[in-house]
Design a protein around this motif. Structure first.
Motif: not given
Length: 464
Positions: A355-361, A420-432, A445-448
Motif C-alpha cells: 500500500l503506497g509506493v511513493a517515497y512520501k505521502k 490478498f493474503d496480507a499487506a504492508i502499508l509503506c506510504t500513508d497517503h491522505d487519500s487512503f 503491517v502498518d509501517t507509518r
C-alpha cells in the motif's frame, strides 16, 4: 533579498564594488538587476522545473534544458508531469512567453545564467557518481562565453564545484572570476510541502569570489523570498549535506528505537508522542520502512566518501546509513512473523499487497522509495506482489523493479476479502481509505502508524 541581507553579503564577501569588474560581467549584473537576463535551467525534474517556474515568475526569460525528449515535448505542449508544478502553471509560462523547453544544448550559448539541476546518484559501491555533472559541464563548456554565470544546484560533496566543474569550464581558455562566474546553491525542494514552497524556502548561495556571490544572490533574490550568502562554495555544499545527515542520523535513531521497543512490547509511536510534549531539548522524528527520496538515502555517503580523502572516519554517519538500509528487511521479517503467528501460513506463495509506493505521502515521486526494496525482498521470498497507489498508476522501470516495470496499480475495488493474503502499508497517503483496507485484508503491517493516527485499533493491524 532585504537591504539588511544585502549589507551582510557585502560584509561577508569583502570588497564587492563594481569598479574594475570586467565589462562582460558588469553587463551580466545589469541584466540580472533589471530582470532582462536569460536563464537556462538544465534538468527539468523535481528541482529544475519548480525553479524554472520561479525565474519565469520573476520576469526572466527562461529556457529549460533536458535530455528527455518526452519531457521537452510535454512542457512545450503545456502539460506538466510532476505534481509540484501544475499544468496550468506550465501553460501560463508559455502564454506569457517567458518559458520554453529544449533538448538542444547549443542554445546554452544564449543564456546569461545557467543553473545545473541534474541527478547525483551513488554507484553500486556507494560512491559519488559525478557523471551527470561532468557530462553537463562539458556541454556548457562547448558553448561557454564571457559574461555568463554558472550555478550548480545538484547535491554533492564539498569541493565539487571548484574541483570538478571549474577545471572543465576553464579548459576552454576562459577563466572563472574574470570571464565567467561560478556559484553553488543547494536545492531544498520538499515535494508535497504546501507550507514551504520553493519560493519560501531560504536559499543558500556560495560564490567562488565576491562578484560571483553578489551576482548569484541578486539573481536568486529576484525569485525567492530570502537569500542567505555563505563564505565559500564549499560551505554552501556542506550546508545541504549537513541538513540531510542530521535527518538521516535522527531517523536511524528512532528506527533503532522502534526495533528495541517492539521487542519490549512498547509502542514507539506512543513514546514519541509523549516525548514531544517536552517544550525544549527534543525534536520528534518518526520511524518508517526505510529512507526514500533523492537526498537522505544518498547525501551522507557523499560526505563519508570525501572524508576518506582527509583520513577522517565517519563511523556515526555510516552506522546511521546501515540502520536505515536494514529497515526494509525488518519490515518483511515483521510481516513473515505476523503471518505465521496470526494466519498460520508462510510468505512463500502468498499474494502480498504493498500500500503506497511513493517515497512520501501525497506525491508521485518514487525515487529511492523503500517500497521498491520491500517489493524486491518479497519477490525474493517467493511472494506474488501487487501494489496500490493512486499517485502512481503504473510502475516505471527502475534498477530494483525490472521484474514489475509497467505493472499497474490495483483498483481500490480489488482490495476485498480473499484477494490478498496480507499487506504492508509503506506510504500513508491522505487519500487512503483505511476502512476499505481493513475490511478487505486479513493482515496489515502498518509501517507509518496510519491506523493509529486515525484512532483505528484492530487485531488485523501489526505495527511495523
Amino acid at each position: 533579498m532585504s537591504s539588511n541581507e544585502f549589507a551582510d553579503l557585502l560584509v561577508s564577501g569583502g570588497s564587492v564594488g563594481t569598479s574594475g569588474i570586467p565589462e562582460a560581467l558588469a553587463t551580466l549584473e545589469s541584466k540580472i538587476a533589471a530582470g532582462t537576463a536569460s536563464v537556462g535551467v538544465i534538468g527539468l525534474g523535481y528541482v529544475g522545473l519548480p525553479l524554472a517556474r520561479l525565474f519565469a515568475r520573476a520576469g526572466f526569460s527562461v529556457t529549460g534544458f533536458d535530455i528527455d525528449p518526452e519531457k521537452v515535448a510535454s512542457l512545450n505542449g503545456g502539460t506538466s508531469y510532476i505534481g509540484t508544478v501544475s499544468t496550468d502553471e506550465v501553460r501560463g509560462m508559455l502564454e506569457e512567453g517567458r518559458f520554453t523547453a529544449t533538448a538542444n544544448f547549443q542554445s546554452l550559448a544564449d543564456m546569461d545564467a545557467i543553473v545545473i539541476c541534474v541527478p547525483t546518484p551513488l554507484t553500486r559501491n556507494r560512491e559519488p557518481d559525478m557523471s551527470c555533472i561532468e557530462v553537463t559541464t562539458r556541454q556548457i563548456a562547448q558553448v561557454l562565453r564571457p559574461g555568463q554565470l554558472i550555478v550548480l544546484e545538484s547535491t554533492t560533496y564539498p569541493g565539487t564545484t571548484r574541483e570538478v566543474v571549474r577545471p572543465i569550464l576553464e579548459k576552454t581558455g576562459l577563466n572563472s572570476g574574470t570571464d565567467f562566474l561560478l556559484a553553488f546553491s543547494p536545492e531544498r525542494e520538499d515535494p508535497g510541502n504546501e507550507t514551504f514552497t520553493t519560493a519560501r524556502i531560504p536559499k543558500i548561495v556560495g560564490g567562488e569570489d565576491p562578484n560571483a556571490l553578489r551576482i548569484a544572490c541578486s539573481m536568486y533574490g529576484r525569485a525567492l523570498e530570502r537569500v542567505i550568502p555563505v563564505s565559500s562554495l564549499e560551505a554552501a555544499e556542506a550546508v545541504k549535506l549537513t541538513e540531510n545527515i542530521f535527518r538521516c542520523v535522527n531517523i536511524a535513531l528512532v528506527n533503532e528505537l522502534k526495533v528495541v521497543y517492539d521487542a519490549m512490547g512498547i509502542d514507539v509511536w506512543e513514546v514519541i508522542e509523549g516525548a514531544k510534549t517536552k517544550p525544549f531539548g527534543y525534536m520528534p522524528f518518526y520511524p518508517g520502512p526505510g529512507l526514500g527520496g533523492h537526498c537522505i538515502p544518498i547525501d551522507p555517503f557523499y560526505l563519508t566518501w570525501k572524508a576518506r580523502e582527509f583520513d577522517v572516519a565517519t563511523r556515526f554517519i555510516e552506522l546511521a546509513g546501515e540502520i536505515n538500509t536494514r529497515m526494509p528487511h525488518y519490515v518483511v521479517e515483521r510481516l513473515s512473523q505476523a503471518m505465521d503467528s496470526k494466519l498460520g501460513r508462510a510468505l512463500r506463495g502468498s499474494r502480498i499487497l504493498v500500500l503506497g509506493v511513493a517515497y512520501k505521502k501525497n506525491i508521485e515521486d518514487m525515487r529511492e522509495s523503500p517500497a521498491l526494496k520491500i517489493i524486491d525482498l518479497l519477490q525474493d521470498r517467493g511472494c506474488e506482489v501487487f501494489y496500490y497507489d493512486p499517485h502512481v498508476p503504473e510502475l516505471p522501470e527502475t534498477r530494483r523493479l525490472a521484474r514489475m516495470a509497467g505493472t499497474p496499480s490495483v483498483a481500490l475495488e480489488e482490495i476485498q476479502e480473499g484477494a490478498f493474503d496480507a499487506a504492508i502499508l509503506c506510504t500513508d497517503h491522505d487519500s487512503f481509505d483505511l476502512k476499505a483496507f481493513l475490511d478487505g485484508l486479513p493482515l496489515i503491517v502498518d509501517t507509518r502508524n496510519a491506523f493509529g493516527k486515525a484512532g483505528i485499533v484492530d487485531e488485523k493491524i501489526v505495527k511495523g
